[in-house]
Enzyme design. Structure first.
Site, PDB file in Angstrom:
ATOM      1  N   GLU A 108       0.826  -1.210   0.000  1.00  0.00           N
ATOM      2  CA  GLU A 108       0.000   0.000   0.000  1.00  0.00           C
ATOM      3  C   GLU A 108       0.861   1.263   0.000  1.00  0.00           C
ATOM      4  OE1 GLU A 108      -4.095  -1.125   2.163  1.00  0.00           O
ATOM      5  OE2 GLU A 108      -2.317  -1.583   3.353  1.00  0.00           O
ATOM      6  N   GLU A 128      -3.607  -9.481   3.897  1.00  0.00           N
ATOM      7  CA  GLU A 128      -4.439  -9.153   5.061  1.00  0.00           C
ATOM      8  C   GLU A 128      -5.536 -10.172   5.354  1.00  0.00           C
ATOM      9  OE1 GLU A 128      -2.696  -5.074   4.079  1.00  0.00           O
ATOM     10  OE2 GLU A 128      -3.230  -6.918   3.020  1.00  0.00           O
TER      11      GLU A 128
END
Length: 254
Positions: A108, A128
Site C-alpha cells: 500500500e 491481510e
C-alpha cells in the site's frame, strides 16, 4: 528525524529510508510519524523536487507491525494515514524503490507512490485476509484503479504473493532492475523527473490524481485552476528563455 526513518539528500532528490531492517521495516507508530514529519518538512522546501522511498536491509516493507498493533501502537498519522503517507501523499513526485518484500501495508505504501521501481526478486501482495484483516490503507481501493478488475480481485482475495515481473506486465511496476539495484534505478528516474520545473511537476501530479473524479463538463475548468498559475510563473519564463538561449534552465520554484 527519528532513527526509524532516515533522510538523505542527493541534489534536489530526497531519499527516505524505512529503517527497521530486523523487522523487515514493518511500520509502527514511530515510522509513520517519521515519514509524515519528513514529508511535511521536504514539501515546504523549494530546493527539493522529488523523493525516493525505500527500505533498509534489502527489503522494502513487510506491512504493519502486528506486534505493535496488539499493544495499541497504531502506525497511522492523523491526516496522512497509514505510514504517514497513504491517505495524503506528498505534493511532489514520489518514487518507490522496492527490494525484497512489499507486502500488506508495504504494498500500500508502494501504491501511494507515483512511480514504482522494483528489483527482479521483489515480491508484492495483500495478505491481510490471511490474518483476518483488510487492506484498508488504500490497497483495495487503489489496486483496481491501476490494474484490470479481475486481476485486482485475485490479488486482494487470495492474499498470495506476486513477483515484480507479473506486476510489471500489468503496468503497476514501471521498471524492473537486477537484484540490489532498485534504489539505483529509482534514483535515476527521480533525477530525470527532478530535472523538470517543480511547479509544473506538482501541478501535473495534482491534475492526474484529481481529474479521475472530474466530469467532462468541469474537467478543463478545474485543470485551468491548477495549471494557469504555472503558465504565469517565473519558471515558465525561464523555461522559454533557456530553450531560446540553448542552455539548461535554472528553476526557482516561483
Amino acid at each position: 528525524m527519528s532513527d526509524e526513518v532516515l533522510v538523505e539528500e542527493s541534489g534536489n532528490v530526497a531519499i527516505l529510508t524505512l529503517n527497521r531492517p530486523k523487522a523487515r521495516n514493518a511500520v509502527n507508530g514511530a515510522v509513520a510519524r517519521g515519514v509524515a514529519e519528513a514529508l511535511d518538512a521536504l514539501d515546504a522546501r523549494p530546493d527539493i523536487s522529488a523523493y525516493v522511498l525505500t527500505g533498509a536491509g534489502g527489503t522494502f516493507c513487510a506491512g504493519m507491525d502486528l506486534k505493535g498493533f496488539l499493544t495499541g501502537d497504531m502506525p497511522v498519522v492523523q491526516g496522512r494515514g497509514f505510514g504517514g503517507l497513504t491517505e495524503s501523499p506528498p505534493k511532489k513526485p514520489l518514487v518507490a524503490a522496492v527490494e525484497g518484500y512489499a507486502l500488506a501495508g508495504g504494498f500500500e505504501l508502494a501504491m501511494a507512490c507515483d512511480v514504482i521501481v522494483a528489483s527482479s526478486d521483489a515480491t508484492f501482495g495483500l495478505p491481510e485476509p490471511k490474518r483476518g484483516l483488510v487492506a484498508g490503507a488504500g490497497g483495495v481501493m487503489r489496486l483496481p484503479r491501476r490494474i484490470p478488475y479481475h486481476v485486482a480481485m485475485e490479488i486482494a482475495l487470495t492474499g498470495d504473493h506476486y513477483p515484480a515481473s507479473r506486476l510489471y506486465e500489468l503496468g503497476l511496476v514501471n521498471r524492473v532492475t537486477e537484484p540490489g539495484k532498485a534504489l539505483e534505478g529509482a534514483l535515476e528516474l527521480a533525477r530525470k523527473i527532478a530535472a523538470n520545473a517543480p511547479l509544473a511537476l506538482a501541478a501535473t501530479k495534482r491534475v492526474i490524481i484529481e481529474s479521475q473524479d472530474w466530469s467532462l463538463e468541469e474537467m478543463f475548468k478545474k485543470q485551468g485552476e491548477i495549471i494557469n498559475p504555472v503558465f504565469g510563473s517565473k519558471d515558465a519564463m525561464e523555461g522559454a528563455a533557456a530553450f531560446a538561449e540553448k542552455r539548461a534552465p535554472q528553476w526557482k520554484g516561483e
